[in-house]
Design a protein around this motif. Structure first.
Motif, mmCIF file in Angstrom:
data_model
loop_
_atom_site.group_PDB
_atom_site.id
_atom_site.type_symbol
_atom_site.label_atom_id
_atom_site.label_comp_id
_atom_site.label_asym_id
_atom_site.label_seq_id
_atom_site.Cartn_x
_atom_site.Cartn_y
_atom_site.Cartn_z
ATOM 1 N N THR A 127 0.835 -1.197 0.000
ATOM 2 C CA THR A 127 0.000 0.000 0.000
ATOM 3 C C THR A 127 0.868 1.244 0.000
ATOM 4 O O THR A 127 2.044 1.208 0.335
ATOM 5 N N GLU A 128 0.247 2.343 -0.380
ATOM 6 C CA GLU A 128 0.904 3.653 -0.315
ATOM 7 C C GLU A 128 -0.044 4.632 0.344
ATOM 8 O O GLU A 128 -1.248 4.624 0.076
ATOM 9 N N ILE A 129 0.488 5.455 1.252
ATOM 10 C CA ILE A 129 -0.308 6.521 1.844
ATOM 11 C C ILE A 129 0.242 7.856 1.369
ATOM 12 O O ILE A 129 1.383 7.952 0.928
ATOM 13 N N ARG A 130 -0.584 8.863 1.450
ATOM 14 C CA ARG A 130 -0.120 10.187 1.026
ATOM 15 C C ARG A 130 0.963 10.697 1.965
ATOM 16 O O ARG A 130 2.031 11.115 1.535
ATOM 17 N N ASN A 131 0.644 10.708 3.267
ATOM 18 C CA ASN A 131 1.599 11.227 4.236
ATOM 19 C C ASN A 131 1.472 10.500 5.562
ATOM 20 O O ASN A 131 0.362 10.174 6.005
ATOM 21 N N ALA A 132 2.621 10.267 6.200
ATOM 22 C CA ALA A 132 2.639 9.820 7.584
ATOM 23 C C ALA A 132 2.483 11.050 8.482
ATOM 24 O O ALA A 132 2.573 12.185 8.021
ATOM 25 N N VAL A 133 2.240 10.819 9.766
ATOM 26 C CA VAL A 133 2.093 11.932 10.711
ATOM 27 C C VAL A 133 3.467 12.285 11.262
ATOM 28 O O VAL A 133 4.119 11.445 11.876
ATOM 29 N N PRO A 134 3.947 13.528 11.049
ATOM 30 C CA PRO A 134 5.303 13.882 11.480
ATOM 31 C C PRO A 134 5.321 14.494 12.886
ATOM 32 O O PRO A 134 4.417 15.236 13.276
ATOM 33 N N TYR A 135 6.376 14.173 13.634
ATOM 34 C CA TYR A 135 6.602 14.779 14.950
ATOM 35 C C TYR A 135 8.027 15.322 14.969
ATOM 36 O O TYR A 135 8.993 14.555 14.908
ATOM 37 N N ALA A 136 8.163 16.637 15.028
ATOM 38 C CA ALA A 136 9.480 17.266 15.109
ATOM 39 C C ALA A 136 9.930 17.267 16.572
ATOM 40 O O ALA A 136 9.180 17.695 17.465
ATOM 41 N N LEU A 137 11.155 16.800 16.808
ATOM 42 C CA LEU A 137 11.696 16.696 18.165
ATOM 43 C C LEU A 137 12.990 17.495 18.239
ATOM 44 O O LEU A 137 13.854 17.372 17.361
#
Length: 321
Positions: A127-137
């Motif tokens: 599968t392909e998703i548009r975007n993962a959920v990003p977390y800047a640390l």
């Protein structure tokens, strides 16, 4: 050919297609068989990270440090089940973790003050998703290089740095995906060259460097035991085996994935109940959710095509009568 005979042929083809669809559905839902021993990944590049999906008896492998985000599903027998990708790009992905149906990819390599961890909910091969959920640390004490990402039973992110001043940095309990999150340094590490780590199902931590496995107490993060890996490897990853009580490291000279007992005693008490992952409420009607838009391939596509053909055959039968 008589009309009745022709109808029988088309009906037979229809039944065959339906049987194929049912058979394919049964196969896609069946979990892969567990392997009694460690497997071999012949001809594959050294993985940057490995993670274990215990619920579906599979491993996820991170092989690409830069470019399009991509992870590969490996069955218990070492066979590739498919790849999952997103349209996100990473610059130096080095860590991979999996917990409670979520895969976490750490774009944490290279000396920098801020890193990014990407969350993929329920990844699926092919599968392909548009975007993962990003977390800047953001580190509290300047630039660091890291290669290990861990997620514990409380869904808490931890980054383990390497080099001078190496240590364990913990993210907030509920990080924001819309802005930077301050990391907190919580422990030193037993080696300045930690390359990967994993939180076991029983709560213990296992870290590794090029030659050694270290078991850490989850409360104090103090080392309780260690053992030599025992084989010179091209890879620097570690993950929990599907068979609890051992970890896998990769890759040996011929591509072996080596199984090693977890150093130290097994906890006598059962792990305490852990909080259930909170699922975000569904988006409002008409609002697209970029993390849940898939382009299906593999078995799903084949089954869809078979259903379409079966429907066409049924229409032909009806019009021939």
């Amino acid at each position: 050919m008589r009309l009745k005979a022709r109808n029988r042929i088309v009906t037979g083809a229809l039944l065959l297609l339906v049987l194929l669809v049912v058979f394919g559905a049964l196969l896609s839902g069946a979990p892969p068989a567990r392997a009694a021993e460690a497997f071999t990944l012949e001809g594959r590049a050294a993985p940057l990270g490995m993670a274990t999906d215990h619920a579906r008896d599979r491993y996820w492998v991170l092989e690409r440090a830069s470019g399009r985000l991509q992870i590969t599903a490996i069955g218990a027998d070492g066979m590739v089940q498919g790849r999952m990708s997103s349209r996100d790009t990473v610059s130096s992905a080095q860590g991979l973790a999996f917990w409670d149906g979520e895969a976490w990819v750490g774009d944490i390599g290279g000396r920098r003050e801020q890193v990014v961890v990407l969350r993929i909910t329920e990844p699926w091969p092919g599968t392909e998703i548009r975007n993962a959920v990003p977390y800047a640390l953001t580190y509290p004490d300047g630039r660091h290089d890291a290669a290990a990402l861990l997620v514990d039973g409380d869904h808490r992110l931890h980054v383990v740095t390497r080099g001078e001043g190496a240590g364990v940095y913990r993210a907030p309990a509920d990080p924001s995906s819309s802005g930077p999150n301050a990391l907190e340094r919580v422990a030193d590490v037993p080696s300045a060259e930690i390359t990967d780590g994993v939180v076991l199902q029983d709560g213990r931590w296992v870290l590794r460097d090029a030659t050694t496995l270290y078991t850490l107490d989850p409360a104090s993060l103090a080392v309780v035991d260690e053992s030599a890996i025992g084989v010179e490897e091209r890879g620097r990853s570690v993950t929990e085996s599907l068979t609890l009580g051992s970890v896998l490291t990769a890759l040996g000279p011929a591509g072996e994935v080596t199984s090693t007992a977890v150093p130290g005693p097994t906890p006598s008490a059962s792990p305490t109940a852990r909080p259930v992952r909170t699922v975000a409420p569904p988006a409002e009607a008409g609002t697209p959710d970029p993390t849940r838009t898939f382009e299906q391939t593999g078995t799903t596509t084949a089954m869809t095509a078979a259903l379409v053909l079966a429907g066409l055959a049924a229409v032909v039968v009806l019009f021939r009568r």
